[in-house]
Enzyme design. Structure first.
Site, PDB file in Angstrom:
ATOM      1  N   ARG A   1       0.848  -1.192   0.000  1.00 17.21           N
ATOM      2  CA  ARG A   1       0.000   0.000   0.000  1.00 17.21           C
ATOM      3  C   ARG A   1       0.885   1.243   0.000  1.00 17.21           C
ATOM      4  O   ARG A   1       1.902   1.301   0.707  1.00 17.21           O
ATOM      5  CB  ARG A   1      -0.921   0.007   1.234  1.00 17.21           C
ATOM      6  CG  ARG A   1      -2.061  -0.999   1.164  1.00 17.21           C
ATOM      7  CD  ARG A   1      -3.084  -0.612   0.102  1.00 17.21           C
ATOM      8  NE  ARG A   1      -4.204  -1.539   0.009  1.00 17.21           N
ATOM      9  CZ  ARG A   1      -4.275  -2.552  -0.825  1.00 17.21           C
ATOM     10  NH1 ARG A   1      -3.255  -2.805  -1.641  1.00 17.21           N
ATOM     11  NH2 ARG A   1      -5.349  -3.321  -0.872  1.00 17.21           N
TER      12      ARG A   1
ATOM     13  N   ASP B   1       5.133  -0.267  -7.005  1.00 15.61           N
ATOM     14  CA  ASP B   1       3.887  -0.563  -7.708  1.00 15.61           C
ATOM     15  C   ASP B   1       2.756   0.268  -7.108  1.00 15.61           C
ATOM     16  O   ASP B   1       1.709   0.427  -7.732  1.00 15.61           O
ATOM     17  CB  ASP B   1       3.550  -2.053  -7.609  1.00 15.61           C
ATOM     18  CG  ASP B   1       2.355  -2.426  -8.472  1.00 15.61           C
ATOM     19  OD1 ASP B   1       2.396  -2.149  -9.684  1.00 15.61           O
ATOM     20  OD2 ASP B   1       1.373  -2.983  -7.936  1.00 15.61           O
TER      21      ASP B   1
ATOM     22  N   GLU C   1      -1.315   8.142  -5.726  1.00 20.66           N
ATOM     23  CA  GLU C   1      -1.461   7.516  -7.044  1.00 20.66           C
ATOM     24  C   GLU C   1      -2.913   7.407  -7.508  1.00 20.66           C
ATOM     25  O   GLU C   1      -3.173   7.124  -8.684  1.00 20.66           O
ATOM     26  CB  GLU C   1      -0.885   6.089  -7.005  1.00 20.66           C
ATOM     27  CG  GLU C   1      -1.714   5.160  -6.128  1.00 20.66           C
ATOM     28  CD  GLU C   1      -1.247   3.714  -6.128  1.00 20.66           C
ATOM     29  OE1 GLU C   1      -0.460   3.337  -7.019  1.00 20.66           O
ATOM     30  OE2 GLU C   1      -1.686   2.963  -5.248  1.00 20.66           O
TER      31      GLU C   1
ATOM     32  N   HIS D   1       0.086  -0.076 -10.050  1.00 24.27           N
ATOM     33  CA  HIS D   1      -0.740  -0.949  -9.201  1.00 24.27           C
ATOM     34  C   HIS D   1      -1.150  -2.213  -9.952  1.00 24.27           C
ATOM     35  O   HIS D   1      -2.314  -2.608  -9.958  1.00 24.27           O
ATOM     36  CB  HIS D   1      -1.980  -0.181  -8.730  1.00 24.27           C
ATOM     37  CG  HIS D   1      -2.416  -0.557  -7.341  1.00 24.27           C
ATOM     38  ND1 HIS D   1      -2.556   0.355  -6.342  1.00 24.27           N
ATOM     39  CD2 HIS D   1      -2.729  -1.749  -6.799  1.00 24.27           C
ATOM     40  CE1 HIS D   1      -2.950  -0.250  -5.227  1.00 24.27           C
ATOM     41  NE2 HIS D   1      -3.047  -1.533  -5.490  1.00 24.27           N
TER      42      HIS D   1
END
Length: 436
Positions: A337, A361, A366, A398
């Site tokens: 996260r 990621d 984001e 993500h």
């Protein structure tokens, strides 16, 4: 090799629900699985492939298994197909679900699983909305029994209030995390929150190592250079992972998978977890230490902890003080996260050349970018541009979960959760416990 022979006795043949359950059973096994009907065959680990065979009641199929766990797998398949379900569900009320933030790949799986109606099916109607769930879009759920959301949807108190006014009583998360849901508000309005506890820990762990190595060996820069006929190597020096120390923060299923990958590289694995798993120590996979010990000893740090807000939580687990504890030239990867890392502290560390490689990621801020094509936009939040300024940083959007196996598992478990709610069954680990 082991062969199983069946005359399919399921009332609707090997339709969406049993096909999904069969694919899940096979995907969890090491053995190769081939399903044969006449002159057609399909990989038994893929629900779409199984459905393409169009296996009807009374038709003969052969299932070939090859692998070290084929006997155990054969028993599970036999339990599903030979002892087919006989329970009757309420086939009169179709359960209506509003899906938010959906893409083509969501529809590919969910539409197949939900198109059948009646007993022994998922008996659901899905409307796919492309917009994310937000305060502005929540009213689209009027007339639906449930909403289904993903990691970048907003489910704050105002949204939940609107959902309640719309008649929604169930929040289905097609993901494992639930930090984007206001659980206090969910309890206040009597909402049930169900999630997918684990879809493919291998997908996330493998992606973590992939982007970490891309950042370490500067593969993103090297690829772009070669495309421009620039074959120079300056600025592309990486580090061996062999004989280095991997520090893993969070040793749940994903953290364990990443630990095994690191062991395969010949690394020593140390870990921190609020609830250490002694079985992993006994196995020889890793040793535990304090957070400070892991941060100070590790050459590579990978985050696999849940995001927990409030005092004693994991929000900004990686901050300036803890970055200062790390070795110089440390490698950092986050597929958990974004809120686990304080962006300002990370940027300061990059500016001070603390990190050899940073692979993200996920990152805080984001949300508006995730799963959107913004190539024609001027981004109003500059965190992405600021991070990408540094050549040792690798960012993906993500996508750590994004494999066929994970998408299949997400669809199957989400639909089982909806069916369990609609038919009054137990939820198991899918239930998100609401605050007392």
């Amino acid at each position: 090799m082991k062969e199983l022979f069946y005359v399919v006795n399921l009332p609707h043949g090997l339709h969406a629900r049993p096909a999904a359950q069969l694919a899940q059973i096979c995907s969890a096994a090491q053995s190769m699985v081939t399903i044969i009907k006449g002159d057609k065959s399909a990989n038994g680990k893929g629900v779409l492939g199984i459905l393409s065979l169009d296996i009807q009641q009374g038709e003969k199929i052969t299932i070939q298994l090859e692998g070290q766990d084929e006997e155990e797998l054969a028993e599970k398949i036999d339990h599903l197909l030979a002892e087919h379900p006989t329970e009757k569900l309420d086939g009169t009320k179709i359960f209506r679900i509003a899906f938010f933030g959906t893409k083509e790949y969501d529809r590919m799986y969910f539409a197949k699983l939900s198109h059948e109606k009646g007993d022994l099916t998922y008996n659901s109607h899905i409307h796919f909305f492309e917009p994310r769930l937000t305060e502005e879009t929540a009213s689209l759920a009027r007339g639906y029994d449930a909403v289904c959301i993903f990691v970048n949807d907003e489910c704050n108190a105002k949204v939940i209030e609107t959902l309640d006014e719309c008649g929604v009583h169930l929040i289905l998360l097609r993901c494992a995390g639930f930090n984007n849901v206001d659980l206090k508000a969910a309890k206040e309005y009597g909402m049930t929150v169900l999630r997918v506890p684990a879809y493919s820990p291998y997908a996330v762990a493998e992606h973590a190592m992939a982007i970490l190595q891309a950042a370490n060996r500067r593969l993103h820069r090297a690829h772009n250079r070669v495309k421009d006929n620039d074959f120079s190597l300056s600025g592309l020096v990486g580090l061996d992972l062999h004989n280095k120390v991997a520090g893993i923060l969070g040793t749940g299923k994903i953290g364990q998978c990443f630990a095994r990958i690191c062991k395969g590289y010949g690394m020593t694995v140390i870990a921190w977890d609020a609830y250490p798993n002694q079985a992993l120590v006994d196995e020889g996979l890793l040793t535990y230490g304090t957070l400070e010990e892991v941060l100070s000893k590790a050459d590579l740090i990978s985050l696999h902890a849940p995001l927990i807000m409030g005092e004693g939580g994991t929000y900004h687990l990686i901050n300036k003080e803890r970055i200062d504890m790390m070795k110089d030239d440390v490698m950092l990867v986050n597929t958990a996260r974004g809120g686990l890392i304080d962006n300002d502290a990370l940027l300061d560390g990059l500016k001070e050349k603390k990190f050899h490689a940073v692979a993200l990621d996920v990152y805080e801020g984001e949300d508006q970018n995730v799963y959107s094509d913004r190539s024609g936009d001027v981004l109003d939040n500059d965190i992405t541009a600021r991070l990408q300024f540094y050549p040792q940083v690798m960012i993906t959007s993500h996508q750590a979960f994004f494999t066929s196996e994970a998408l299949q598992a997400i669809a199957t478990v989400t639909m089982e959760n909806a069916l369990n709610y609609a038919s009054g069954k137990e939820y198991g680990s899918a239930l998100v416990e609401l605050p007392q």
